[in-house]
Design an enzyme around this catalytic site. Structure first.
Site, PDB file in Angstrom:
ATOM      1  N   TYR A 127      14.230  30.474   7.182  1.00 35.48           N
ATOM      2  CA  TYR A 127      12.980  31.333   7.422  1.00 35.48           C
ATOM      3  C   TYR A 127      12.929  31.395   9.055  1.00 35.48           C
ATOM      4  O   TYR A 127      13.130  30.530   9.937  1.00 35.48           O
ATOM      5  CB  TYR A 127      11.851  30.641   7.109  1.00 35.48           C
ATOM      6  CG  TYR A 127      11.474  30.528   5.724  1.00 35.48           C
ATOM      7  CD1 TYR A 127      11.114  32.020   5.167  1.00 35.48           C
ATOM      8  CD2 TYR A 127      11.293  29.536   4.947  1.00 35.48           C
ATOM      9  CE1 TYR A 127      10.899  32.070   3.427  1.00 35.48           C
ATOM     10  CE2 TYR A 127      11.143  29.610   3.655  1.00 35.48           C
ATOM     11  CZ  TYR A 127      10.883  30.806   2.979  1.00 35.48           C
ATOM     12  OH  TYR A 127      10.809  30.775   1.679  1.00 35.48           O
ATOM     13  N   LYS A 170       0.957  -1.342  -0.031  1.00 29.75           N
ATOM     14  CA  LYS A 170       0.022  -0.016   0.004  1.00 29.75           C
ATOM     15  C   LYS A 170       0.899   1.295   0.040  1.00 29.75           C
ATOM     16  O   LYS A 170       2.201   1.222   0.361  1.00 29.75           O
ATOM     17  CB  LYS A 170      -0.961  -0.043   1.325  1.00 29.75           C
ATOM     18  CG  LYS A 170       0.056   0.056   2.562  1.00 29.75           C
ATOM     19  CD  LYS A 170      -0.839  -0.139   3.635  1.00 29.75           C
ATOM     20  CE  LYS A 170      -0.098  -0.260   5.006  1.00 29.75           C
ATOM     21  NZ  LYS A 170      -1.176  -0.643   6.171  1.00 29.75           N
TER      22      LYS A 170
HETATM   23  C1  LIG Z   1      -0.239  -1.510   7.141  1.00 35.84           C
HETATM   24  C2  LIG Z   1      -1.001  -2.691   7.381  1.00 35.84           C
HETATM   25  C3  LIG Z   1      -0.118  -3.867   7.497  1.00 35.84           C
HETATM   26  C4  LIG Z   1       1.284  -4.098   7.406  1.00 35.84           C
HETATM   27  O1  LIG Z   1       1.709  -3.482   8.674  1.00 35.84           O
HETATM   28  P1  LIG Z   1       3.292  -3.362   8.971  1.00 35.84           P
HETATM   29  O2  LIG Z   1       3.083  -2.866  10.505  1.00 35.84           O
HETATM   30  O3  LIG Z   1       3.894  -2.479   8.421  1.00 35.84           O
HETATM   31  O4  LIG Z   1       3.893  -4.746   9.081  1.00 35.84           O
HETATM   32  C5  LIG Z   1      -0.833  -5.236   7.911  1.00 35.84           C
HETATM   33  N1  LIG Z   1      -2.255  -5.396   7.758  1.00 35.84           N
HETATM   34  C6  LIG Z   1      -2.926  -3.983   7.669  1.00 35.84           C
HETATM   35  C7  LIG Z   1      -4.356  -4.157   7.883  1.00 35.84           C
HETATM   36  C8  LIG Z   1      -2.423  -2.866   7.373  1.00 35.84           C
HETATM   37  O5  LIG Z   1      -2.942  -1.717   7.285  1.00 35.84           O
END
Ligand SMILES: *Cc1c(COP(=O)(O)O)cnc(C)c1O
Length: 433
Positions: free
Chosen positions: A292, A50
């Site tokens: 800044y 993702k």
């Molecule tokens: C992002 C996510 C993961 C992966 O989690 P990590 O801590 O990065 O291993 C697994 N399951 C779901 C539902 C997630 O949203």
């Protein structure tokens, strides 16, 4: 009216025309996958890709993971899950062998895109099931469902009180063959914590998951796959591994809780290196405000370097006056940090005092101050914001964890927010032993 016109090839910047880049080591991703597999040897692994594979690049990471045998991919959004499918289709991976799960979409979606692309959909409520089943019927296909149980995260999922109604609706859809309940799943809120509170919260969630499975069984639903754990559960909660685990942050070589165990402790190799070329170096006399708001003032005549990357590229402004960098020079690595505020496109770093500062008169302007002194790093030197400190090519570079710490966030956010303006460069897995 909203416009969403395609701009074709115009939307990514060429690496040779940009002064910074994220270098992604695909061999590190393969290595991390093997480490995670050792920790969860008996179950299947889903590669979580993702958010553009946590900023590492959805297509490249998906293909690297597929090459090392992942047959499950997870992407939060339907739109990105469809991109994963397109990438895998194009590379010739059969839809019968390689599965993709998505768990978010537009609230009014029919999920027809998921049906067409053979993407598994997470279902928490009856209304999602109804729309998904209608699309499956229309397409003459069977929708693949992962029923999500809310075991204590209070995010998506059916709670134990709403699950019986969802379970009976699912049972009906299974009966008329519009739906196949492939899996039951949940997500843990505190699996990265080894405190008594964290451990007890996880235990409670696992108990509720078992209770949820019983509710499903009572309705005649027996999912083939149960999956609960993400990286932290793979590492620290054997009981949460069930039939499949979801490999996220660990795949990218970062620890889900560096305060508990570092990436090095876990034998992970951080896969992303963020670097820029030193654009300019100059002497600034003492008592001069930098950037800044004038939040940092030179304590004496200083060498300052201009690093051409900023919050417009995803470098957190909250790391102003602190973000660590390593400057690679022909004579060694200089460890230093951002001074003054991080701007949209650039920030300044401190490169140390001008060697014989006593010759400089307070208030004297810069130009002829500098000509007697060697700059500590040549223009064009690589400035590494974060990477893998155990990489022999870039020893002693900061970890993304250090940027997270000074920006009051987590390493996940540091890598994920590196923006599309920064070109990605890939080191193929085969380029390294
Ligand atoms: C992002 C996510 C993961 C992966 O989690 P990590 O801590 O990065 O291993 C697994 N399951 C779901 C539902 C997630 O949203």
């Amino acid at each position: 009216m909203l416009l969403n016109e395609s701009v074709g090839e115009c939307d990514s910047i060429a690496v040779e025309e940009y002064p910074s880049r994220a270098v992604i080591d695909l061999g590190a991703i393969e290595h991390n996958a093997a480490v995670l597999r050792q920790d969860g040897p008996t179950c299947q692994h889903m590669a979580i890709v993702k958010a553009d594979a946590y900023g590492h690049g959805l297509a490249q990471v998906t293909l690297a993971a597929a090459r090392v045998g992942f047959t499950w991919f997870g992407a939060a959004q339907l739109a990105e899950a469809r991109r994963v499918r397109a990438v895998l289709d194009r590379a010739g991976y059969s839809r019968d062998d390689v599965h993709i799960l998505t768990w978010l979409g537009p609230s009014d979606t029919t999920w027809r895109g998921a049906i067409d692309d053979d993407i598994d959909v997470s279902v928490s409520v009856v209304s999602t099931l109804a729309r998904l089943a209608a699309s499956a019927r229309e397409a003459g296909k069977t929708a693949r469902v992962h029923v999500k149980i809310d075991t204590g995260m209070s995010r998506a999922g059916a709670t134990l009180s709403t699950l019986p109604a969802l379970a009976s609706a699912l049972a009906m859809s299974v009966q008329d063959q519009t739906v196949d309940v492939v899996a039951a799943w949940t997500h843990l809120a505190r699996a990265d914590e080894d405190s008594p509170e964290g451990l007890s919260a996880t235990a409670t969630q696992l108990d509720r998951f078992d209770a949820g499975l019983e509710i499903l069984a009572d309705a005649g639903i027996h999912p083939r796959i149960r999956h609960v754990g993400a990286t932290s559960a793979i590492l620290w909660h054997e009981r949460a591994c069930f039939d499949m685990v979801r490999d996220g942050i660990g795949l990218y070589g970062l620890s889900p809780n560096p305060a508990q165990r570092t990436a090095r402790d876990l034998h992970f190799r951080p896969a992303m290196r963020l670097e820029a070329n030193l654009e300019m170096i100059k002497i600034v006399e003492g008592d001069q405000a930098v950037s800044y708001g004038g939040t940092w003032t030179t304590p004496g005549p200083r060498w300052l370097g201009l690093v051409p990357i900023g919050y417009g590229d995803g470098v957190p402004r909250a790391a102003s006056n602190a973000g660590p960098v390593s400057v690679i020079t022909p004579t060694g690595t200089i460890r230093t940090h951002a001074v003054g505020r991080i701007c949209m496109d650039q920030f300044m770093i401190d490169l140390g005092p001008v060697s014989d500062a006593e010759n400089a008169q307070p208030g004297e302007q810069g130009p002829d101050l500098g000509q007697y002194h060697e700059p500590p790093a040549p223009v064009g030197s690589r400035v590494i914001l974060f990477g893998n400190p155990d990489d022999p090519d870039t020893p002693d570079v900061p970890l993304a964890d250090e940027w997270a710490q000074v920006a009051d966030t987590i390493n996940y956010e540091i890598v994920t927010r590196i923006g599309p303006r920064v070109p990605r460069v890939y080191i193929p897995a085969t380029a390294r032993p």
